[in-house]
Design an enzyme around this catalytic site. Structure first.
Site, PDB file in Angstrom:
ATOM      1  N   VAL A 100      -0.409   8.599 -18.218  1.00  0.00           N
ATOM      2  CA  VAL A 100      -1.304   9.674 -17.788  1.00  0.00           C
ATOM      3  C   VAL A 100      -2.734   9.386 -18.221  1.00  0.00           C
ATOM      4  O   VAL A 100      -3.605  10.231 -18.118  1.00  0.00           O
ATOM      5  CB  VAL A 100      -0.820  11.035 -18.357  1.00  0.00           C
ATOM      6  N   HIS A 116       3.586  10.702 -13.527  1.00  0.00           N
ATOM      7  CA  HIS A 116       3.730  11.803 -14.492  1.00  0.00           C
ATOM      8  C   HIS A 116       2.450  12.620 -14.658  1.00  0.00           C
ATOM      9  O   HIS A 116       2.325  13.364 -15.619  1.00  0.00           O
ATOM     10  CB  HIS A 116       4.188  11.255 -15.850  1.00  0.00           C
ATOM     11  N   GLY A 190       6.215  -2.819 -19.704  1.00  0.00           N
ATOM     12  CA  GLY A 190       5.997  -1.920 -20.843  1.00  0.00           C
ATOM     13  C   GLY A 190       6.621  -0.552 -20.710  1.00  0.00           C
ATOM     14  O   GLY A 190       6.007   0.443 -21.083  1.00  0.00           O
ATOM     15  N   THR A 191       7.833  -0.505 -20.179  1.00  0.00           N
ATOM     16  CA  THR A 191       8.540   0.779 -20.157  1.00  0.00           C
ATOM     17  C   THR A 191       9.932   0.610 -20.727  1.00  0.00           C
ATOM     18  O   THR A 191      10.578  -0.425 -20.495  1.00  0.00           O
ATOM     19  CB  THR A 191       8.600   1.403 -18.740  1.00  0.00           C
TER      20      THR A 191
HETATM   21  P1  OAD Z   1       8.190   4.221 -24.175  1.00  0.00           P
HETATM   22  O1  OAD Z   1       7.400   4.529 -25.421  1.00  0.00           O
HETATM   23  O2  OAD Z   1       9.526   4.840 -24.035  1.00  0.00           O
HETATM   24  O3  OAD Z   1       8.408   2.642 -24.069  1.00  0.00           O
HETATM   25  C1  OAD Z   1       7.355   1.745 -24.268  1.00  0.00           C
HETATM   26  C2  OAD Z   1       7.854   0.346 -23.936  1.00  0.00           C
HETATM   27  O4  OAD Z   1       6.762  -0.540 -24.031  1.00  0.00           O
HETATM   28  C3  OAD Z   1       8.950  -0.186 -24.866  1.00  0.00           C
HETATM   29  O5  OAD Z   1       9.967  -0.771 -24.088  1.00  0.00           O
HETATM   30  C4  OAD Z   1       8.214  -1.252 -25.699  1.00  0.00           C
HETATM   31  O6  OAD Z   1       9.068  -2.334 -26.073  1.00  0.00           O
HETATM   32  C5  OAD Z   1       7.157  -1.712 -24.728  1.00  0.00           C
HETATM   33  N1  OAD Z   1       5.933  -2.278 -25.303  1.00  0.00           N
HETATM   34  C6  OAD Z   1       5.260  -1.886 -26.424  1.00  0.00           C
HETATM   35  N2  OAD Z   1       4.138  -2.616 -26.579  1.00  0.00           N
HETATM   36  C7  OAD Z   1       4.075  -3.482 -25.531  1.00  0.00           C
HETATM   37  C8  OAD Z   1       3.154  -4.480 -25.108  1.00  0.00           C
HETATM   38  N3  OAD Z   1       2.034  -4.739 -25.809  1.00  0.00           N
HETATM   39  N4  OAD Z   1       3.426  -5.163 -23.977  1.00  0.00           N
HETATM   40  C9  OAD Z   1       4.548  -4.926 -23.269  1.00  0.00           C
HETATM   41  N5  OAD Z   1       5.464  -3.997 -23.624  1.00  0.00           N
HETATM   42  C10 OAD Z   1       5.232  -3.279 -24.725  1.00  0.00           C
HETATM   43  O7  OAD Z   1       7.231   4.553 -22.949  1.00  0.00           O
HETATM   44  P2  OAD Z   1       7.608   4.831 -21.433  1.00  0.00           P
HETATM   45  O8  OAD Z   1       8.747   3.982 -20.999  1.00  0.00           O
HETATM   46  O9  OAD Z   1       6.343   4.761 -20.663  1.00  0.00           O
HETATM   47  O10 OAD Z   1       6.846  11.010 -20.210  1.00  0.00           O
HETATM   48  O11 OAD Z   1       8.081   6.330 -21.506  1.00  0.00           O
HETATM   49  C11 OAD Z   1       8.434   7.004 -20.345  1.00  0.00           C
HETATM   50  C12 OAD Z   1       8.034   8.452 -20.419  1.00  0.00           C
HETATM   51  O12 OAD Z   1       8.579   9.046 -21.594  1.00  0.00           O
HETATM   52  C13 OAD Z   1       6.551   8.687 -20.536  1.00  0.00           C
HETATM   53  O13 OAD Z   1       5.890   8.675 -19.306  1.00  0.00           O
HETATM   54  C14 OAD Z   1       6.481  10.029 -21.185  1.00  0.00           C
HETATM   55  C15 OAD Z   1       7.557   9.864 -22.227  1.00  0.00           C
HETATM   56  O14 OAD Z   1       8.143  11.025 -22.688  1.00  0.00           O
HETATM   57  C16 OAD Z   1       6.097  12.113 -20.044  1.00  0.00           C
HETATM   58  O15 OAD Z   1       5.136  12.370 -20.727  1.00  0.00           O
HETATM   59  C17 OAD Z   1       6.556  12.954 -18.918  1.00  0.00           C
END
Ligand code: OAD
Length: 245
Positions: A100, A116, A190-191
């Site tokens: 966001v 989102h 990165g998710t």
């Molecule tokens: P997460 O915090 O769940 O996951 C972050 C991911 O990024 C993990 O898999 C890490 O291993 C990876 N990561 C961290 N640093 C990195 C880097 N430098 N390069 C590549 N990868 C890296 O975040 P999201 O999957 O985005 O929802 O979370 C999904 C949703 O859950 C968000 O949109 C939010 C949250 O609750 C809402 O706010 C509606």
């Protein structure tokens, strides 16, 4: 691995990048899960649900203002920039982001679907079509302010963000579904792949015949269905991919 991914991207008529908090981590925006993730220190049910907002709108607004303050002070990183550069060179390139923070747009990506919502937008709690853009200035950013923002009609404004238990905007979800159904390559960057319905998009792309590539520092729940995995920080891997395409 990288050369094979670069070949697939080069040959693709349509590429989609599905991004999450990890792509903004190197800009200084905290992720949600993992050791330093926001959900380690805060409970989502206290801050990111409609119930939480009904119970204590001022607490929820303070939390979002605190996050706005962080985001106002950061810049897109080489990962965001590499995606914008790929978009400029490829026939069709779409970013679907769960973030966001608006950093893809700031990096120069034009075709961005924000799944989102956007932290700088607020919307009326009575008439959801009334959207207010609150760019980084004044009280919209100060976490100490207890002021509750109001719509022109007098009703409370809420962050224009999809909270837990809420459905995604139907038009936005349809756009995302169409993008993954018609892409040749899906880059999943990165998710953690734990939040639905977005977490179902890679499987839909695979079903439609796309090549799936994960770019992440760690293994995720989606790793098992990937064709290629590029292990490393998005800010390093994506510029390398851009250079190789
Ligand atoms: P997460 O915090 O769940 O996951 C972050 C991911 O990024 C993990 O898999 C890490 O291993 C990876 N990561 C961290 N640093 C990195 C880097 N430098 N390069 C590549 N990868 C890296 O975040 P999201 O999957 O985005 O929802 O979370 C999904 C949703 O859950 C968000 O949109 C939010 C949250 O609750 C809402 O706010 C509606």
């Amino acid at each position: 691995m990288l050369p094979a991914v670069a070949d697939a991207v080069r040959a693709a008529r349509s590429v989609v990048a599905l991004t999450g908090a990890g792509i903004s981590a190197e800009s200084g925006v905290p992720t949600f899960r993992g050791e330093e993730g926001l959900w380690r220190s805060f409970r989502p049910e206290d801050l990111a649900t409609a119930d939480a907002f009904a119970r204590d709108p001022s607490l929820v607004w303070r939390w979002y203002r605190w996050r706005r303050q962080i985001i106002a002070g950061v810049r897109p990183n080489p990962g965001h920039v590499a995606l914008a550069r790929l978009e400029a060179r490829l026939p069709r390139f779409t970013v679907l982001t769960q973030n966001v923070d608006g950093l893809h747009g700031l990096a120069g990506s034009a075709s961005v679907v924000e799944l989102h919502g956007n932290i700088w937008r607020a919307r009326c709690t009575v008439e959801p079509g009334r959207i207010v853009d609150e760019r980084p200035s004044g009280p919209s950013c100060s976490p100490d302010s207890n002021e509750l923002p109001r719509c022109g009609c007098g009703a409370l404004l809420r962050p224009d963000i999809v909270w837990f238990g809420e459905t995604l905007d139907a038009g936005v979800l349809a756009q995302a579904a169409e993008a993954v159904r018609t892409c040749d390559v899906l880059l999943i960057v990165g998710t953690s792949g734990l939040v639905y319905p977005v977490a179902a998009l890679p499987e839909a792309a695979r079903h439609a015949g796309a090549t799936l590539v994960e770019i992440n520092v760690a293994r995720t729940s989606l790793t098992v269905i990937m064709d290629h995995v590029l292990r490393g920080p998005a800010g390093v891997v994506l510029p390398a991919l851009d250079a190789a395409v």
